[in-house]
Scaffold this active site. Structure first.
Site, PDB file in Angstrom:
ATOM      1  N   GLY A  11      45.416  27.792  44.133  1.00  0.00           N
ATOM      2  CA  GLY A  11      44.806  27.009  44.498  1.00  0.00           C
ATOM      3  C   GLY A  11      44.112  26.957  46.116  1.00  0.00           C
ATOM      4  CG  ASP A  58      50.890  37.702  39.399  1.00  0.00           C
ATOM      5  OD1 ASP A  58      50.216  37.367  38.660  1.00  0.00           O
ATOM      6  OD2 ASP A  58      50.625  39.506  39.016  1.00  0.00           O
ATOM      7  CB  VAL A  59      49.045  32.904  37.518  1.00  0.00           C
ATOM      8  CG1 VAL A  59      49.141  31.529  37.981  1.00  0.00           C
ATOM      9  CG2 VAL A  59      48.343  33.476  37.108  1.00  0.00           C
ATOM     10  CB  SER A 135      33.345  30.896  33.047  1.00  0.00           C
ATOM     11  OG  SER A 135      32.144  31.322  32.320  1.00  0.00           O
ATOM     12  CE1 TYR A 148      35.439  34.609  35.103  1.00  0.00           C
ATOM     13  CE2 TYR A 148      34.532  34.480  34.272  1.00  0.00           C
ATOM     14  CZ  TYR A 148      34.831  33.579  35.045  1.00  0.00           C
ATOM     15  OH  TYR A 148      35.262  32.987  35.429  1.00  0.00           O
TER      16      TYR A 148
END
Ligand SMILES: NC(=O)c1ccc[n+]([C@@H]2O[C@H](COP(=O)([O-])OP(=O)(O)OC[C@H]3O[C@@H](n4cnc5c(N)ncnc54)[C@H](OP(=O)(O)O)[C@@H]3O)[C@@H](O)[C@H]2O)c1
Length: 241
Positions: A11, A58-59, A135, A148
């Site tokens: 965020g 860090d996710v 995305s 990605y």
């Protein structure tokens, strides 16, 4: 949304930052995290809103996420909203991709969402909501970005699986597929001419904005979306490929 507890990953920049600011505007308590950029984190901390907490985490690291979830449980007792937004981008042709880089993208963009969802679920209240940011490249891939694109596609299916499983607590889970949005993540490597070309090729003749995606995210979290779950919504100005 007043006084709801929200955890927004990533965020401190771009889309995630806009979501954080909008949730604060609505009166939510917001916990957010970032990975590297202390300057961005401090800028956000400087808005000095006593309902905002910014932590480094860090996710893709289960232990670090567990520390944040434990903190949320101890501080607020529960969680209402999870916004799985954190993401990174490394581009390379498949033929040349460093496999460690490929794994890094999958680990942050996809496994990070799995970890945050798994660890958030036990402290989420009934009728909570999760929004996963995927995305448009998860629907229509482009060249030179297979890691990605694959992570974004995985998020869409994971969202549907989560919606089924987490319905036992009436938690709704949806994903959003934004098209190209000018943020630090997206702007790397694009020339002014290439961006103008993107606008020209978009039927609604402009780029996506962080506000567009934040608007949709807030709607999906809200009571107004109380029968929407397991959906993936594109936001792309009718640019269908
Ligand atoms: N911009 C676009 O065109 C676009 C289009 C479709 C989807 N998206 C998706 O939207 C999301 C946000 O992208 P953005 O464009 O807003 O990117 P951004 O401006 O680069 O922001 C990314 C945020 O994620 C954080 N982050 C990155 N890796 C992390 C990790 N391992 N653990 C925790 N936080 C991490 C960053 O923190 P640090 O800076 O400290 O690393 C930053 O706060 C991503 O999931 C992206 O895939 C973006």
């Amino acid at each position: 949304m007043e006084n709801k507890i929200a955890f927004v990953t990533g965020g401190t920049s771009g889309i995630g930052k806009e979501i954080v600011l909008r949730l604060l505007d609505k009166g939510c308590y917001v916990i957010t995290c970032y990975n590297n950029n202390e300057k961005n984190a401090n800028e956000l901390r400087n808005i000095s809103n006593d309902k905002l907490i910014v932590k480094k985490c860090d996710v893709s690291n289960e232990q670090e996420v567990k520390l944040i979830i434990d903190f949320i449980k101890e501080t607020y007792g529960h969680l209402d909203y999870l916004i799985n937004n954190a993401g990174t981008f490394i581009d390379s042709y498949i033929k040349e991709f460093d496999i460690e880089d490929f794994k890094k993208v999958i680990n942050i963009n996809f496994i990070g969402k799995v970890i945050c969802s798994k660890l958030s679920y036990p402290i989420m209240k009934e009728k909570g909501a999760i929004v996963n940011i995927s995305s448009s490249l998860g629907i229509t891939p482009c060249e030179e970005s297979a890691a990605y694109c694959a992570s974004a596609a995985a998020i869409i299916n994971f969202t549907k699986a989560s919606a089924l499983e987490f319905s036992d607590k009436l938690i709704r889970v949806n994903s959003i597929c934004p098209s190209f949005t000018p943020t630090p993540l997206a702007l790397r490597g694009w020339t002014k001419e290439e961006i103008e070309e993107k606008i020209k090729n978009t039927p609604l003749k402009r780029l996506n904005t962080v506000e567009d995606t934040a608007n949709l995210c807030l709607f999906l979290l809200s009571e107004e979306a109380s029968f929407i779950s397991g959906e993936n919504i594109s936001i792309n100005g009718a640019r269908l490929k």
